[in-house]
Design an enzyme around this catalytic site. Structure first.
Site, PDB file in Angstrom:
ATOM      1  N   HIS A 197      16.483  90.221  -0.492  1.00 30.27           N
ATOM      2  CA  HIS A 197      17.675  89.519  -0.001  1.00 30.27           C
ATOM      3  C   HIS A 197      18.558  90.459   0.830  1.00 30.27           C
ATOM      4  O   HIS A 197      18.919  90.143   1.968  1.00 30.27           O
ATOM      5  CB  HIS A 197      18.451  88.967  -1.196  1.00 30.27           C
ATOM      6  CG  HIS A 197      19.708  88.242  -0.845  1.00 30.27           C
ATOM      7  ND1 HIS A 197      19.760  86.875  -0.711  1.00 30.27           N
ATOM      8  CD2 HIS A 197      20.966  88.683  -0.594  1.00 30.27           C
ATOM      9  CE1 HIS A 197      20.981  86.510  -0.400  1.00 30.27           C
ATOM     10  NE2 HIS A 197      21.749  87.595  -0.319  1.00 30.27           N
ATOM     11  N   GLU A 198      18.882  91.606   0.265  1.00 29.46           N
ATOM     12  CA  GLU A 198      19.782  92.523   0.988  1.00 29.46           C
ATOM     13  C   GLU A 198      19.105  93.032   2.256  1.00 29.46           C
ATOM     14  O   GLU A 198      19.741  93.161   3.293  1.00 29.46           O
ATOM     15  CB  GLU A 198      20.208  93.693   0.093  1.00 29.46           C
ATOM     16  CG  GLU A 198      20.832  93.295  -1.236  1.00 29.46           C
ATOM     17  CD  GLU A 198      21.942  92.257  -1.159  1.00 29.46           C
ATOM     18  OE1 GLU A 198      22.629  92.186  -0.114  1.00 29.46           O
ATOM     19  OE2 GLU A 198      22.119  91.502  -2.130  1.00 29.46           O
ATOM     20  N   GLU A 246      24.590  83.651   3.771  1.00 25.66           N
ATOM     21  CA  GLU A 246      24.106  83.646   2.390  1.00 25.66           C
ATOM     22  C   GLU A 246      23.050  82.571   2.131  1.00 25.66           C
ATOM     23  O   GLU A 246      22.004  82.843   1.554  1.00 25.66           O
ATOM     24  CB  GLU A 246      25.268  83.529   1.401  1.00 25.66           C
ATOM     25  CG  GLU A 246      26.203  84.743   1.401  1.00 25.66           C
ATOM     26  CD  GLU A 246      25.501  86.076   1.145  1.00 25.66           C
ATOM     27  OE1 GLU A 246      24.338  86.077   0.713  1.00 25.66           O
ATOM     28  OE2 GLU A 246      26.127  87.123   1.409  1.00 25.66           O
ATOM     29  N   HIS A 277      19.263  90.465   5.001  1.00 23.50           N
ATOM     30  CA  HIS A 277      20.602  90.353   5.601  1.00 23.50           C
ATOM     31  C   HIS A 277      20.706  91.175   6.895  1.00 23.50           C
ATOM     32  O   HIS A 277      21.570  90.904   7.724  1.00 23.50           O
ATOM     33  CB  HIS A 277      21.665  90.855   4.630  1.00 23.50           C
ATOM     34  CG  HIS A 277      22.287  89.790   3.771  1.00 23.50           C
ATOM     35  ND1 HIS A 277      22.710  88.574   4.264  1.00 23.50           N
ATOM     36  CD2 HIS A 277      22.611  89.789   2.449  1.00 23.50           C
ATOM     37  CE1 HIS A 277      23.254  87.864   3.269  1.00 23.50           C
ATOM     38  NE2 HIS A 277      23.190  88.564   2.160  1.00 23.50           N
ATOM     39  N   ALA A 286      24.344  92.981  -5.370  1.00 26.68           N
ATOM     40  CA  ALA A 286      24.145  94.067  -4.426  1.00 26.68           C
ATOM     41  C   ALA A 286      24.854  93.727  -3.128  1.00 26.68           C
ATOM     42  O   ALA A 286      25.339  92.610  -2.958  1.00 26.68           O
ATOM     43  CB  ALA A 286      22.659  94.291  -4.157  1.00 26.68           C
ATOM     44  N   MET A 287      24.882  94.699  -2.207  1.00 27.45           N
ATOM     45  CA  MET A 287      25.619  94.500  -0.964  1.00 27.45           C
ATOM     46  C   MET A 287      24.856  95.081   0.219  1.00 27.45           C
ATOM     47  O   MET A 287      24.363  96.200   0.172  1.00 27.45           O
ATOM     48  CB  MET A 287      26.997  95.178  -1.105  1.00 27.45           C
ATOM     49  CG  MET A 287      27.882  95.005   0.094  1.00 27.45           C
ATOM     50  SD  MET A 287      28.259  93.255   0.404  1.00 27.45           S
ATOM     51  CE  MET A 287      28.382  93.300   2.181  1.00 27.45           C
ATOM     52  N   GLU A 288      24.801  94.286   1.282  1.00 25.25           N
ATOM     53  CA  GLU A 288      23.928  94.565   2.420  1.00 25.25           C
ATOM     54  C   GLU A 288      24.539  95.477   3.491  1.00 25.25           C
ATOM     55  O   GLU A 288      24.141  95.397   4.658  1.00 25.25           O
ATOM     56  CB  GLU A 288      23.545  93.231   3.064  1.00 25.25           C
ATOM     57  CG  GLU A 288      24.695  92.485   3.797  1.00 25.25           C
ATOM     58  CD  GLU A 288      25.413  91.426   2.967  1.00 25.25           C
ATOM     59  OE1 GLU A 288      25.376  91.527   1.719  1.00 25.25           O
ATOM     60  OE2 GLU A 288      26.020  90.512   3.548  1.00 25.25           O
ATOM     61  N   ASN A 289      25.477  96.370   3.146  1.00 22.84           N
ATOM     62  CA  ASN A 289      26.088  97.266   4.139  1.00 22.84           C
ATOM     63  C   ASN A 289      25.037  97.816   5.098  1.00 22.84           C
ATOM     64  O   ASN A 289      23.974  98.256   4.675  1.00 22.84           O
ATOM     65  CB  ASN A 289      26.744  98.434   3.428  1.00 22.84           C
ATOM     66  CG  ASN A 289      27.522  98.007   2.204  1.00 22.84           C
ATOM     67  OD1 ASN A 289      28.443  97.216   2.310  1.00 22.84           O
ATOM     68  ND2 ASN A 289      27.107  98.489   1.041  1.00 22.84           N
TER      69      ASN A 289
HETATM   70  N1  ARG Z   1      26.870  89.764   0.328  1.00 29.36           N
HETATM   71  C1  ARG Z   1      26.471  90.063  -1.019  1.00 29.36           C
HETATM   72  C2  ARG Z   1      25.123  89.384  -1.196  1.00 29.36           C
HETATM   73  O1  ARG Z   1      24.151  89.861  -0.816  1.00 29.36           O
HETATM   74  C3  ARG Z   1      27.402  89.605  -2.072  1.00 29.36           C
HETATM   75  C4  ARG Z   1      28.818  89.968  -1.895  1.00 29.36           C
HETATM   76  C5  ARG Z   1      29.659  89.285  -2.877  1.00 29.36           C
HETATM   77  N2  ARG Z   1      31.026  89.595  -2.605  1.00 29.36           N
HETATM   78  C6  ARG Z   1      32.033  89.077  -3.324  1.00 29.36           C
HETATM   79  N3  ARG Z   1      33.231  89.411  -3.016  1.00 29.36           N
HETATM   80  N4  ARG Z   1      31.836  88.291  -4.305  1.00 29.36           N
HETATM   81  O2  ARG Z   1      24.961  88.283  -1.582  1.00 29.36           O
HETATM   82 ZN    ZN Z   2      23.678  87.801   0.305  1.00 25.80          ZN
END
Ligand code: ARG
Ligand code: ZN
Length: 877
Positions: free
Chosen positions: A303-304, A326, A307, A268-271
Site C-alpha cells: 500500500h505505502e 486512499e 502511494h 504506516a505513512m507513504e512519505n
Molecule cells: N496515508 C497513510 C496511509 O497510507 C495514513 C495516514 C493517516 N493519517 C491520519 N492522520 N490519520 O494510509
Molecule cells: Zn494510504
C-alpha cells in the site's frame, strides 16, 4: 491541542493559495527539548493576487525565533507570529526568500503528529496537518515544493540521519555532531515530508527497475530486529515488480527507505522515499507474527509503496479528495494481494472487513460520503468509508469497464495528472474519456453516503420460459442527505438450475448487460432472462460486484442451493453467511430455525470437500459477526441474545461436524518448517478454526487436544489460537497457559499485545475489571497506541457481549478512558471513540446508557480536543 469549537471546512470554499512556495530549504538542529528548525522558502506571488497582500502561513504549537526576507531581518510591524500562524504583512511584490526559524519540543510531543521521539529516535508524521507543528508553511496538499533537508545531530546517539529523496552529502561537525543533506527532486506537498534520526539497524537489498534504474532498498529497525525485516523486504520487492507489470509504474529515486517505529498513530505513512511504519507492519518471525500479521505486512508495505504513484506523484488538491489516493491505493493493494494469493479468498476477506467496518459506519451517525464536502477535523476522515468503500468504487469501475478498460483510464490519469494535485472529477474524467462512457451517474457513488439496498422479486412465466427479476434500489437518508438519486450499480450474475448446474439462457432484456454484468441504472428495473427452465435460482452480486445489501425473495432451500453449488467462490460463501444469518436472527429472538439441520449438513459437505482451498473452508466456518446481524435487529439489538444464539449455532455445528473436525485436524499438515505462504497459512487457519470449535465440545479429550495444540505450537498462529480458545472457553489450564505465554514473550511487546487481546476479547471474563487489571501490567502503557489498541479494540470490537454489558459499565469506562487518552493523544482517543458508531441500533436500555456515556464526554470538566468533540457530537446528532 486543538480545541476549537466550530471550525467547519467546506469543499465549496476551496481557493488556491495567494502565493506559491516552490522551494524549501530546511535545516534541523536536533535536540530532544529544543530542536531548532530553519526554513528558507522561495516564494512568488500568484499573478491573481494583489501586490502587498498579507502572506499567511499555518502553524501549530510553534515557538517563533526569527524571520528574514531576502536575508534582511524583519522588524516589528512587518510580521505577526503566533503559535498557530505566521503573517508577513509587507511581502515584496516579486519573488523573494523568506526564512523563518522556529523551535519545537519533540520529547513533549505525545500527539505523535509533527516531530517526535519514539524509543529515543526522532521521527515525523505530517499527514494530515503535522508539518505545521514543525515549521510555518502552506500546510495543505496543493502546495507543492522541492525540499532540501539538512539534519544536524549528535553522531554517537543518532548515527542514522534520513530525509526524503536522494542523499546529497554528509559529514562530521564540531563537538561530536554530524550532518546529512538530502534532496527530493519531486515537488511534493508538506504532508509527505519526513525526517528520521536515530541509532538503527539496517537491512538492504538492491533493485533494478524495468527501465534499468538501480535503487537501494533499506529497511531500518531497532538493533536486533534486522532478521525480522526480511519478509517486509521481500514484500517490497514483489510490490515494485507488480506495479511495473500491472500498471506500468516504476520507482523514481535512487533510494527507497523504510523506517519502523514503535510509537505510531496508524499503520504506516507513504512519505516520499522515506516511508515510516508502525513496526507491527514490518517485524515478523514465526514465533511472534501470525499468518494474519504476515498478510498485514504484505498489504501495508505494498500500500505505502503504491502511494508513490497514487498519492505522491499525483496527490490530492484538498483533503476532501482523500479517497483519490486512499481508495485507489487500497484497491491497488487488494489487487496485488489477489494476484499474489487466492483471489476468491482475498475477496471474501475484504468483503468481511468492509461489512464489519464500513457498513456499520455507513448506517450510523458517522456516515459520510466517500468524497465528503465538509469536515471539522480531517484526521477523523481516515475512515473505512474513505479507504474501503473508496476502494470498492475503483473495483466497480474495473467491473464496468473491464480490466483493460480500467487500465486505459489509469494510463490516461498518470499521463495527464503526473505532478498535479488532482480531484475526483479529474480522476473520473480520465475513465469517461478513455472508455467513451458517461460516468455522471456513477459519480454519485462518491457523493451519496449510505449503503444501497437492492430488493429483488421474481416471476417465472412457464409458457414463455422466462424469468423476470424486478430489482429496486433504495438509499436511506444519512446525516446531511435526506434525498438520494438512483446510482449505476454493476451486478455480476449467473443462474443456477435446480440441479445446481449453471443455467444457460438465450437472451436478456430490460437492462444494459456487458458479459456477465448487469448495469442497473434505474430506481426500479425489471430484467427478463429468456429461455430458462422453471425453478432456476439467480446468483446476484458475484464477486461482490457492488457494495450494497441485498434483500431477495429466495427461500432458505434456494439459498442452500447457492451455498452448495455456486461456482463463484464469493457467492458460495455469501449464501452460507446468509443462511447462517437467518438462523442466528431467529435464534436470537427466541424463534425456532427449521433450516438448521439442512444448514449443518451443507456446511459439512463444504468442510469435507477436498477440492476447496483450506483458507476458503476456514472462512466458511466463521459464522456471521454481531455487526452482520445488527441491521436485521435495528432498535432491538440485544448483544447478549446474539451471543447466546451464536454459541448455540456453534455447538450444533460442533456436534454435527465433530468426526470431520477430528479427521481434518490430524490429516491436514501445514508445511514444516514454517512457511508464511498462502497455502500453509490456509492449512493453519483451517486447523485453528477447528480448534476453536473443539473448545466448546463437552468432551474432555477435545479440551486436552486444545492444550496440546498450545504446548506443541511452533508458530504464533497456532499458539495464539489455542490460547484464545483456552481463555474464552475457560478450559482447565488456561491460567497456566496465560502465564507460559507471558513468560515466553515478555520481552517482545508486539507478541504481548496478543496476550492482552486474548483476554480483552474474552466473552467469559469480568469485563471492565479485567481491563483495569490488565492495564496495571508493567508491559502496558496508555501512552503507546499499539498497547492501547491491543487492549481496547479487542474489547470494543471483538467482545460485543461485554462491551455492551447491560449495566452500561463498559460504556462508562470507555468514555472515561477516551477523556484520559485525549489529554495526550487526541487522534488515538477519537479512534477509540469510534466504538460507539452503532449505538443507535441497540435495544432501548443499552441505547440510553450509551447515550449517557457519550454525553458525559461533552460534559467533562477538562478541555477536550476538536477530534473527540467532533466524533461525539456527530454520534449524538
Ligand atoms: N496515508 C497513510 C496511509 O497510507 C495514513 C495516514 C493517516 N493519517 C491520519 N492522520 N490519520 O494510509
Ligand atoms: Zn494510504
Amino acid at each position: 491541542m486543538k480545541t476549537d469549537l466550530s471550525n467547519y471546512v467546506y469543499l465549496k470554499d476551496y481557493q488556491k493559495t495567494e502565493y506559491v512556495i516552490s522551494e524549501v530549504d530546511l535545516v534541523f538542529k536536533l535536540d530532544p527539548e529544543k530542536t531548532i528548525v530553519q526554513n528558507k522558502m522561495r516564494i512568488e506571488r500568484r499573478h491573481q493576487t494583489d501586490a502587498g497582500t498579507t502572506l499567511v502561513l499555518d502553524g501549530d504549537e510553534l515557538t517563533f525565533i526569527s524571520a528574514q526576507v531576502n536575508g534582511q531581518s524583519l522588524n516589528e510591524g512587518q510580521f505577526e507570529a503566533s503559535a498557530n500562524s505566521f503573517r508577513l504583512l509587507t511581502p515584496p511584490a516579486d519573488e523573494f526568500e523568506l526564512t523563518i526559524t522556529t523551535q519545537v519540543n519533540p520529547s513533549a510531543n505525545t500527539q505523535l503528529s509533527g516531530l517526535y521521539l519514539s524509543s529515543g529516535n526522532y521521527c515525523t508524521q505530517c499527514e494530515a496537518e503535522g508539518f505545521r507543528r514543525i515549521t510555518y508553511f502552506y500546510d495543505r496538499p496543493d502546495s507543492l515544493a522541492i525540499y532540501k533537508t539538512r539534519i544536524e545531530a549528535l553522531k554517537a546517539k543518532y548515527p542514522v540521519l534520513l530525509a526524503n529523496g536522494n542523499p546529497l552529502t554528509s559529514g562530521d561537525m564540531d563537538a561530536g555532531y554530524h550532518f546529512a543533506e538530502w534532496l527530493d527532486p519531486h515537488p511534493k506537498p508538506s504532508y509527505l515530508f519526513a525526517l528520521v534520526a536515530g541509532d538503527l539497524g539496517r537491512v538492504s537489498a538492491p533493485y533494478t527497475t524495468a527501465s534499468g534504474r538501480n535503487v537501494a532498498l533499506n529497511i531500518y529497525v531497532e538493533h536486533g530486529n534486522e532478521p525480522r525485516s526480511t519478509y517486509a523486504m521481500d514484500c517490497l520487492i514483489r510490490s515494485m515488480k507488480w506495479d511495473e507489470e500491472r500498471f506500468g509504474r516504476e520507482y523514481d529515486l535512487d533510494v527507497f527507505n523504510i523506517v519502523a517505529v514503535s510509537d505510531f498513530n496508524m499503520g504506516a505513512m507513504e512519505n516520499k522515499g522515506l516511508n515510516i511504519f508502525n513496526d507491527k507492519y514490518i517485524l515478523a518471525d514465526p514465533k511472534v507474527a501470525t499468518d494474519a500479521d504476515y498478510e498485514g505486512i504484505e498489504t501495508v508495505v505494498a500500500h505505502e509503496y503504491f502511494h508513490n504513484w497514487t498519492g505522491n506523484r499525483i496527490t490530492c488538491r484538498d483533503w476532501f479528495q482523500l479517497c483519490l489516493k486512499e481508495g485507489l491505493t487500497v484497491f491497488r493493494d487488494q489487487e496485488f494481494s489477489s494476484d499474489e494469493r487466492s483471489r476468491s479468498v482475498q475477496r471474501i476477506q475484504n468483503v468481511r472487513s468492509l461489512k464489519s467496518r464500513q457498513f456499520p459506519e455507513d448506517s450510523g451517525p458517522l456516515a459520510h460520503p466517500v468524497r465528503p464536502d465538509t469536515y471539522k477535523e480531517i484526521n477523523n476522515f481516515y475512515t473505512a468509508t474513505v479507504y474501503q468503500k473508496g476502494s470498492e468504487l475503483c473495483g466497480m469501475l474495473q467491473t464496468l469497464l473491464g480490466i483493460d478498460g480500467f487500465r486505459k483510464g489509469m494510463d490516461l490519469y498518470f499521463e495527464r495528472h503526473d505532478g498535479d494535485a488532482a480531484t475526483i472529477e479529474d480522476f473520473l474524467a480520465c475513465f469517461a474519456e478513455s472508455s467513451q462512457i458517461n460516468l455522471d451517474q456513477f459519480a454519485l457513488w462518491y457523493h451519496q453516503s449510505g449503503t444501497p439496498l437492492l430488493k429483488v422479486t421474481r416471476l417465472y412465466n412457464r409458457d414463455r420460459q422466462e424469468l423476470s427479476l424486478t430489482i429496486s434500489q433504495e438509499l436511506a437518508p444519512t446525516p446531511g442527505q435526506e434525498k438520494k438519486e438512483p446510482m449505476l450499480i454493476p451486478i455480476r450474475f449467473g443462474l443456477l438450475a435446480k440441479t445446481g448446474d449453471e443455467q444457460a439462457f438465450s437472451a436478456i432484456r430490460g437492462a444494459k448487460v456487458k458479459d456477465d454484468v448487469i448495469w442497473l441504472e434505474n430506481a426500479t428495473q425489471t430484467i427478463v432472462f429468456e429461455g430458462v427452465s422453471e425453478g432456476c435460482v439467480p446468483s446476484l452480486l458475484r464477486g461482490f460486484s457492488a457494495p450494497v445489501n441485498i434483500e431477495s425473495d429466495l427461500n432458505s432451500f434456494e439459498k442452500l442451493l447457492l451455498m452448495q453449488h455456486d461456482c463463484d467462490g464469493f457467492s458460495k460463501w455469501q449464501a452460507l453467511q446468509d443462511v447462517a444469518g437467518d438462523i442466528l436472527v431467529k435464534l436470537s429472538v427466541g424463534q425456532e430455525a427449521p433450516e438448521l439441520d439442512a444448514f449443518t449438513e451443507a456446511l459439512a459437505a463444504i468442510i469435507g470437500d477436498d477440492s476447496l482451498e483450506y483458507a476458503f473452508r476456514a472462512l466458511c466456518l466463521q459464522m456471521p459477526s454481531h455487526d452482520d446481524l445488527v441491521p436485521h435487529l435495528s432498535g432491538k439489538y440485544d448483544p447478549e441474545a446474539v451471543y447466546q444464539a451464536k454459541l448455540k449455532l456453534r455447538k450444533q455445528i460442533t456436534k454435527r461436524l465433530l468426526p470431520l473436525f477430528e479427521t481434518i485436524y490430524s490429516e491436514v499438515k501445514p508445511a514444516s518448517p514454517f512457511n508464511p505462504d498462502a497455502t500453509s497459512a490456509g492449512a493453519r487457519s483451517l486447523r485453528n478454526t477447528i480448534v476453536s470449535y473443539l473448545g466448546i465440545s463437552s468432551d474432555q479429550r477435545h479440551h486436552e487436544l486444545v492444550v496440546k495444540h498450545f504446548e506443541n505450537a511452533d508458530n504464533m498462529s497456532d499458539q495464539i489460537s489455542a490460547l484464545i480458545t483456552l481463555v474464552h472457553d475457560q478450559i482447565t489450564g488456561y491460567e497456566v497457559a496465560l502465564q507460559q505465554f507471558y513468560e515466553m514473550h515478555k520481552n517482545t511487546p508486539l507478541a504481548l499485545d496478543k496476550w492482552f487481546a486474548a483476554q480483552a476479547s474474552s466473552p467469559t471474563s469480568s469485563g471492565v475489571e479485567m481491563l483495569e487489571c490488565l492495564a496495571q501490567d508493567p508491559a502496558f502503557s496508555w501512552g503507546t497506541p499499539n498497547r492501547v489498541r491491543a487492549l481496547l479494540d479487542p474489547f470494543t470490537i471483538g467482545n460485543p457481549r461485554l462491551f455492551n454489558k447491560a449495566d452500561g459499565s463498559s460504556y462508562k469506562y470507555l468514555a472515561q478512558k477516551v477523556l484520559e487518552i485525549d489529554t495526550k493523544n487526541p487522534q488515538l482517543a477519537a479512534r477509540v471513540l469510534n466504538a460507539f458508531r452503532s449505538w443507535q441500533h441497540l435495544e432501548p436500555t443499552r441505547r440510553q446508557l450509551a447515550r449517557q456515556a457519550l454525553a458525559s464526554i461533552l460534559d467533562a470538566k477538562q478541555a477536550i480536543s476538536i477530534d473527540i468533540r467532533d466524533i461525539t457530537e456527530r454520534c449524538l446528532q
